[in-house]
Design an enzyme around this catalytic site. Sequence first.
Site, PDB file in Angstrom:
ATOM      1  N   ARG A 105      15.183  27.710 -56.794  1.00 11.83           N
ATOM      2  CA  ARG A 105      15.611  27.906 -55.412  1.00 11.83           C
ATOM      3  C   ARG A 105      14.732  28.940 -54.713  1.00 11.83           C
ATOM      4  NH1 ARG A 105      21.797  29.465 -56.339  1.00 11.83           N
ATOM      5  NH2 ARG A 105      22.091  28.659 -54.223  1.00 11.83           N
ATOM      6  N   GLN A 171      17.786  29.487 -62.062  1.00 13.89           N
ATOM      7  CA  GLN A 171      19.174  29.760 -62.457  1.00 13.89           C
ATOM      8  C   GLN A 171      19.708  28.609 -63.295  1.00 13.89           C
ATOM      9  OE1 GLN A 171      21.754  30.124 -59.046  1.00 13.89           O
ATOM     10  NE2 GLN A 171      23.095  31.575 -60.065  1.00 13.89           N
ATOM     11  N   GLU A 284      28.579  29.491 -51.814  1.00 17.76           N
ATOM     12  CA  GLU A 284      28.516  28.200 -52.492  1.00 17.76           C
ATOM     13  C   GLU A 284      29.125  28.382 -53.879  1.00 17.76           C
ATOM     14  OE1 GLU A 284      24.620  26.473 -52.362  1.00 17.76           O
ATOM     15  OE2 GLU A 284      24.299  27.101 -50.279  1.00 17.76           O
ATOM     16  N   GLN A 297      26.086  31.290 -54.782  1.00 14.41           N
ATOM     17  CA  GLN A 297      25.382  31.909 -53.670  1.00 14.41           C
ATOM     18  C   GLN A 297      26.371  32.582 -52.733  1.00 14.41           C
ATOM     19  OE1 GLN A 297      22.291  29.489 -52.037  1.00 14.41           O
ATOM     20  NE2 GLN A 297      22.216  30.599 -50.107  1.00 14.41           N
ATOM     21  N   ARG A 299      26.083  34.715 -48.726  1.00 14.39           N
ATOM     22  CA  ARG A 299      25.273  35.289 -47.645  1.00 14.39           C
ATOM     23  C   ARG A 299      26.198  35.595 -46.482  1.00 14.39           C
ATOM     24  NH1 ARG A 299      22.827  29.994 -48.237  1.00 14.39           N
ATOM     25  NH2 ARG A 299      24.094  28.483 -47.122  1.00 14.39           N
ATOM     26  N   HIS A 825      30.598  36.800  -8.965  1.00 16.03           N
ATOM     27  CA  HIS A 825      29.468  37.083  -8.079  1.00 16.03           C
ATOM     28  C   HIS A 825      28.712  35.813  -7.688  1.00 16.03           C
ATOM     29  CE1 HIS A 825      26.003  39.142  -6.391  1.00 16.03           C
ATOM     30  NE2 HIS A 825      25.278  38.270  -7.059  1.00 16.03           N
TER      31      HIS A 825
END
Length: 881
Positions: A105, A171, A284, A297, A299, A825
């Site tokens: 990966r 992995q 994941e 995983q 993130r 506005h």
Amino acid sequence: MKTALDFSDIDGGMLAEVGGKAANLGELTRAGLPVPPGWVLTTEAYHEVAQAAGLDDVIATGGPGLAEAARTRLLEAPIPEAIAASIRAAYTTLGKAEAVPVAVRSSATAEDLPFASFAGQQDTYLNVVGADDVLDAVRRCWASLWTDRAVAYRDSNGIDHASVRLAVVVQAMVDARTAGVMFTANPLTGRRHEAVIDANPGLGEAVVSGAVNPDRFVVDAASGEILDRHAGDKRLVIRALPGGGTERVESAHDGLCLTDEQVRDLAALGTRVEDHYGAPQDTEWAIDADGTLWLTQARPITTLYPLPETTREGLRAYFSINVAQGVMGPLTPMGLSAFRLLSSGAAGVFGYGPAEARDGAAFMFEAGQRTWIDLTTALRSRMGRAILPRALTMGEARAAAVLTDLFEEPRFSVIHTSRRPFFRAVAHFARRVHAPTRVLQALVRPDRALAYTRRLGEELDRRLRVPGSATPVQRLDHAERMLSTTFPVAVSLMPIVITGYGLFALASKLSGRSMSDMQDVLRSVPNNPTTEMDLELWTLATRIEPEPFRNEPVSELVRRFRAAELPPKAQRGITAFLDKYGHRGVAEIDLGVPRWSEDPTHILGVLANYLRMEDGGDLAPDKLFARGAAEAEAAVARIVATARRRGALRGAVARFGLRRTRLFAGVREMPKFYLVKTLAAVRRSLLVVGEHLVATGVLERADDVFFLRIEEARSALCGGDLRELVTERRAAYEQESRRRHVPRIVLSDGTEPEALSSVAAEGALIGSAASAGTVTGRARVVLDPVGAHLEPGEILVCPSTDPGWTPLFLTAGGLVMEMGGAMSHGAVVAREYGIPAVVGVPDATHRIVTGQEITVNGAAGTVTITENEAAAQDEPVISSA
């Protein structure tokens, strides 16, 4: 240096050595979470191969062929023997067998970052078996750093290609029976601690790649309650093949592929991951044949809007001041400090001023470098529920609808039933701004009321002057004093404005006509500093020499103006215009942003656009404005005649009221005009403070002072070095500037209520009626007005506007805004110019493409795309600055 590191040797601080994915896997492994074993080939290996392949020369050349050229170089480059040997040795550590199945990966240094996930931008190879195949997969991962999509993603996020390197994760494969993804916060609604799980039989690639409709589960992570189960068709399963590689198999999987227990276990695992990082995560996962749950995983979820920090209990609701003001970008730290001081003055007008002005009003919060108002108390009170929706409908119509939906939320049930606090605040406001006197003056002596508005500006100019001999400390004292006291002064004009609109409502009742049918009365009103500014700029364009404006680029025009080398009329005219209006600018509510007097690029660009136009004839903006005034007078006569038919007195009062309405409606822009003038004056003074801090070695540049809070600037006068802090804050500001989505209202649990409400059918663009009329024309999507070129008759499509945008209105055939309401506005100015406008159109800048032919119906509040294929392939104008 070792080129292969085991996960257990890696932590989250090793981004430069191992890339984002590997840094996270190492961090998770060291935290004791169930991560399959593995190792990473460091970025040093990539760097060595890239250097040998001459990649630096390819990057320096750039151009449209960059991605393909870089890929080719890397795929053809040999892997040095030392690196190949390191890969072979590390591969053997993953199992006793010679052919251990692994996942190979990509792990880029610009990947899985808090502000840009780069999800799916580089390649992954599953079920790779044997050392030779691992070597080949490594080479292909390196090359995938240069896919077209990865290059484009870096460009859009402002990341230098030369600064990015790639590590490769190897992995142990999980022979997954079920796999998928899990968000520890709901990515659709923003709700925190609500896990959303997508699951499919086989490897998780089917879910990650979007090749299948998976099962979906929504779980309350705190209680473990499964809130929703939705079975997908799961028609595709990706499986590992015995000798390596994968196969795709058509499937007819009935029922759900996860048990309730497995769903709860996944949610609990997600909570552990989120607790470790202290932020919601996109993960994941896989479950093997033995039922073991693996984390492959994690993130950050980069799309979630950050939440205001508060210690207040219970569910809170926050409304975006930035959205209300038409400024979607972040504010500088000094700009945020200024807002706190201004909010202190605003709260004081109603009798709720804080003990310390720097703290800001109790209702004001910050999140995502933007400002927010806590509406919870108003939501939970009877008076608030009666007033808030009406007030918001005028300025931000969609926010009003969202707020009304929240009335049904049990956690916002009414607990404040007394009207006394409201009337006490109103009475305090009335006393503070002398409302009875101002209203009486507006009714009886309108000349004196208007004279007061001018006198107020003159007095403000006097108070804003700072002696050239003032010390930095004195300048900071003056800045804080002006910021905390100007709001009450500027808002003292509002009773005059309210009188005008109150009489407008009275005329509506007397004539029996709805206020929406009387909007023509508000066209081309006098005494509006913003429209006066726009028309003065147009008039200037008609009087100055057309050259060099028609031929020279704007950058050259700016250079010549600063060098006093423009033709005489132009040089004098622009200088006079900037003397009067140079305190204005785009995103002018942030005092950290340069004014037109500092950077006249936008104004010179607008003048160039005007001078490149052919003679407008009857369509010239000044003539259109005069025609609008005549039509307004005709509308007044019609309404008065209608009222007179119901009684002579009604007609007389209606005439009186509508004449006062036209006289005072434009004054609504003056409070902001004066507030912005204050911000500009404070900015000039703070730049002097910044110059002092540069001289003493505290800052690198004078304008770095705007990346400090005002109290930090005061402390900095004692010395020190804040250059690194400013660099970090500038980087954070630039990151936030790229955020495209800012919610109107967000709850303290992360929920964006608008995401929960019903949306229009696909293809239907429905907003709020803002300025009557229908126009069909070519759309021009503009995200930043600086450098924007709008051909006469084109329909301006934009996120929102502030006065810095309005010179574009003079050539626009119509207006479509994502934000705003009937009194925002952009809507007000559009009505004054007679431009059909629809505001509050969801995702208008995404759903409309520059070049499409669209029809704007400003009375019905609809936008119809009449030509689906774009007539031009222009990109939205972001900025030329």
